[in-house]
Write a protein that holds these residues in place. Sequence first.
Motif, PDB file in Angstrom:
ATOM      1  N   ARG A  33      17.976 -58.857 -29.344  1.00  0.00           N
ATOM      2  CA  ARG A  33      17.853 -58.687 -27.896  1.00  0.00           C
ATOM      3  C   ARG A  33      16.509 -58.026 -27.650  1.00  0.00           C
ATOM      4  NH1 ARG A  33      23.133 -57.215 -24.709  1.00  0.00           N
ATOM      5  NH2 ARG A  33      22.611 -58.482 -22.930  1.00  0.00           N
ATOM      6  N   ASP A  34      15.639 -58.699 -26.912  1.00  0.00           N
ATOM      7  CA  ASP A  34      14.276 -58.169 -26.813  1.00  0.00           C
ATOM      8  C   ASP A  34      14.192 -56.975 -25.857  1.00  0.00           C
ATOM      9  OD1 ASP A  34      13.887 -59.060 -24.182  1.00  0.00           O
ATOM     10  OD2 ASP A  34      12.553 -60.687 -24.742  1.00  0.00           O
ATOM     11  N   GLY A  35      13.049 -56.322 -25.910  1.00  0.00           N
ATOM     12  CA  GLY A  35      12.844 -55.100 -25.147  1.00  0.00           C
ATOM     13  C   GLY A  35      12.921 -55.296 -23.645  1.00  0.00           C
ATOM     14  N   ARG A  36      12.546 -56.479 -23.175  1.00  0.00           N
ATOM     15  CA  ARG A  36      12.625 -56.755 -21.740  1.00  0.00           C
ATOM     16  C   ARG A  36      14.076 -56.705 -21.267  1.00  0.00           C
ATOM     17  NH1 ARG A  36       9.706 -59.558 -24.768  1.00  0.00           N
ATOM     18  NH2 ARG A  36       7.479 -59.826 -24.472  1.00  0.00           N
ATOM     19  N   GLU A  37      14.960 -57.274 -22.070  1.00  0.00           N
ATOM     20  CA  GLU A  37      16.390 -57.254 -21.732  1.00  0.00           C
ATOM     21  C   GLU A  37      16.936 -55.831 -21.778  1.00  0.00           C
ATOM     22  OE1 GLU A  37      18.834 -60.566 -23.523  1.00  0.00           O
ATOM     23  OE2 GLU A  37      16.944 -60.846 -24.607  1.00  0.00           O
ATOM     24  N   VAL A  38      16.516 -55.071 -22.795  1.00  0.00           N
ATOM     25  CA  VAL A  38      16.950 -53.678 -22.904  1.00  0.00           C
ATOM     26  C   VAL A  38      16.475 -52.900 -21.681  1.00  0.00           C
ATOM     27  CG1 VAL A  38      16.724 -51.531 -24.226  1.00  0.00           C
ATOM     28  CG2 VAL A  38      17.028 -53.716 -25.428  1.00  0.00           C
ATOM     29  N   LEU A  39      15.217 -53.071 -21.326  1.00  0.00           N
ATOM     30  CA  LEU A  39      14.645 -52.388 -20.169  1.00  0.00           C
ATOM     31  C   LEU A  39      15.428 -52.741 -18.902  1.00  0.00           C
ATOM     32  CD1 LEU A  39      12.416 -50.619 -18.955  1.00  0.00           C
ATOM     33  CD2 LEU A  39      10.928 -52.643 -18.961  1.00  0.00           C
ATOM     34  N   GLU A  52      -0.605 -57.543 -25.288  1.00  0.00           N
ATOM     35  CA  GLU A  52      -1.605 -57.214 -24.282  1.00  0.00           C
ATOM     36  C   GLU A  52      -1.508 -58.170 -23.103  1.00  0.00           C
ATOM     37  OE1 GLU A  52      -5.580 -56.558 -25.739  1.00  0.00           O
ATOM     38  OE2 GLU A  52      -4.804 -55.855 -27.664  1.00  0.00           O
ATOM     39  N   ALA A  53      -0.494 -59.024 -23.086  1.00  0.00           N
ATOM     40  CA  ALA A  53      -0.353 -60.037 -22.047  1.00  0.00           C
ATOM     41  C   ALA A  53      -0.101 -59.399 -20.686  1.00  0.00           C
ATOM     42  CB  ALA A  53       0.784 -60.995 -22.397  1.00  0.00           C
ATOM     43  N   GLU A  54      -0.887 -59.783 -19.700  1.00  0.00           N
ATOM     44  CA  GLU A  54      -0.728 -59.251 -18.343  1.00  0.00           C
ATOM     45  C   GLU A  54       0.680 -59.515 -17.812  1.00  0.00           C
ATOM     46  OE1 GLU A  54      -2.041 -57.199 -14.912  1.00  0.00           O
ATOM     47  OE2 GLU A  54      -2.803 -57.293 -16.958  1.00  0.00           O
ATOM     48  N   GLU A  55       1.249 -60.641 -18.183  1.00  0.00           N
ATOM     49  CA  GLU A  55       2.614 -60.985 -17.771  1.00  0.00           C
ATOM     50  C   GLU A  55       3.609 -59.939 -18.266  1.00  0.00           C
ATOM     51  OE1 GLU A  55       5.914 -64.285 -19.056  1.00  0.00           O
ATOM     52  OE2 GLU A  55       3.867 -64.996 -18.739  1.00  0.00           O
ATOM     53  N   ASP A  56       3.440 -59.483 -19.511  1.00  0.00           N
ATOM     54  CA  ASP A  56       4.338 -58.461 -20.054  1.00  0.00           C
ATOM     55  C   ASP A  56       4.153 -57.123 -19.350  1.00  0.00           C
ATOM     56  OD1 ASP A  56       5.724 -60.049 -21.859  1.00  0.00           O
ATOM     57  OD2 ASP A  56       4.313 -59.669 -23.493  1.00  0.00           O
ATOM     58  N   VAL A  57       2.903 -56.789 -19.043  1.00  0.00           N
ATOM     59  CA  VAL A  57       2.627 -55.538 -18.333  1.00  0.00           C
ATOM     60  C   VAL A  57       3.306 -55.570 -16.966  1.00  0.00           C
ATOM     61  CG1 VAL A  57       0.831 -54.080 -17.313  1.00  0.00           C
ATOM     62  CG2 VAL A  57       0.415 -55.207 -19.522  1.00  0.00           C
ATOM     63  N   TYR A  65       6.645 -53.274 -15.623  1.00  0.00           N
ATOM     64  CA  TYR A  65       6.632 -52.396 -14.451  1.00  0.00           C
ATOM     65  C   TYR A  65       7.600 -52.886 -13.376  1.00  0.00           C
ATOM     66  CZ  TYR A  65       2.919 -49.422 -16.229  1.00  0.00           C
ATOM     67  OH  TYR A  65       2.195 -48.526 -16.975  1.00  0.00           O
ATOM     68  N   ASP A  66       7.741 -54.203 -13.231  1.00  0.00           N
ATOM     69  CA  ASP A  66       8.732 -54.737 -12.292  1.00  0.00           C
ATOM     70  C   ASP A  66      10.143 -54.305 -12.677  1.00  0.00           C
ATOM     71  OD1 ASP A  66       6.847 -55.998 -10.727  1.00  0.00           O
ATOM     72  OD2 ASP A  66       7.182 -57.998 -11.585  1.00  0.00           O
ATOM     73  N   LEU A  67      10.369 -54.136 -13.990  1.00  0.00           N
ATOM     74  CA  LEU A  67      11.678 -53.693 -14.484  1.00  0.00           C
ATOM     75  C   LEU A  67      11.778 -52.163 -14.539  1.00  0.00           C
ATOM     76  CD1 LEU A  67      12.137 -56.343 -17.329  1.00  0.00           C
ATOM     77  CD2 LEU A  67      13.407 -56.225 -15.168  1.00  0.00           C
ATOM     78  N   HIS A  68      10.787 -51.487 -13.965  1.00  0.00           N
ATOM     79  CA  HIS A  68      10.778 -50.026 -13.804  1.00  0.00           C
ATOM     80  C   HIS A  68      10.473 -49.242 -15.075  1.00  0.00           C
ATOM     81  CE1 HIS A  68      12.081 -50.788  -9.764  1.00  0.00           C
ATOM     82  NE2 HIS A  68      13.082 -51.515 -10.238  1.00  0.00           N
ATOM     83  N   ALA A  69       9.642 -49.817 -15.947  1.00  0.00           N
ATOM     84  CA  ALA A  69       9.129 -49.021 -17.066  1.00  0.00           C
ATOM     85  C   ALA A  69       8.315 -47.868 -16.483  1.00  0.00           C
ATOM     86  CB  ALA A  69       8.246 -49.876 -17.982  1.00  0.00           C
TER      87      ALA A  69
END
Length: 146
Positions: A73-79, A100-105, A109-113
């Motif tokens: 389960r990747d970090g985006r899902e965990v977040l 370093e992908a802008e999409e990941d950044v 932040y959209d997921l409230h990191a």
Amino acid sequence: MSEQLVPVEVLLVEDDPGDVLMTREAFADHKLRNHLNVVSDGVEALAYLRGEGEYAGAPRPDLILLDLNLPRRDGREVLREVKADERLRRIPIVVLTTSEAEEDVLRSYDLHANAYITKPVDFDRFVAVVRHIDDFFVTVARLPGQ
């Protein structure tokens, strides 16, 4: 600034043993009073945070260091799941990843990191980054419940 007496519980969610070792060394050399707990994938991270199975009774982290590229389960899902959970959403999450992908950044932040940091490949710079994270979130910032 007053010296913090209560140890800070940090959960590192990282599958790369080398990065785990470098993070442990950075914490050990810098602030002995903080506790670093480690899980190696997203499924384990969510079980740890929810106190399920072998993680029943595990300490609630005051800070999460989260890699995005994890097995199972990747970090985006965990977040996404942590920030959607009323009991967990206030735990600060620092995304610490090679991407370093802008999409990941933007997505993080959209997921409230609370912060997004690209891991340096150089050992000394990696240790310095972990120390800066520790300094800010442990010494400068006030964490929930502290």
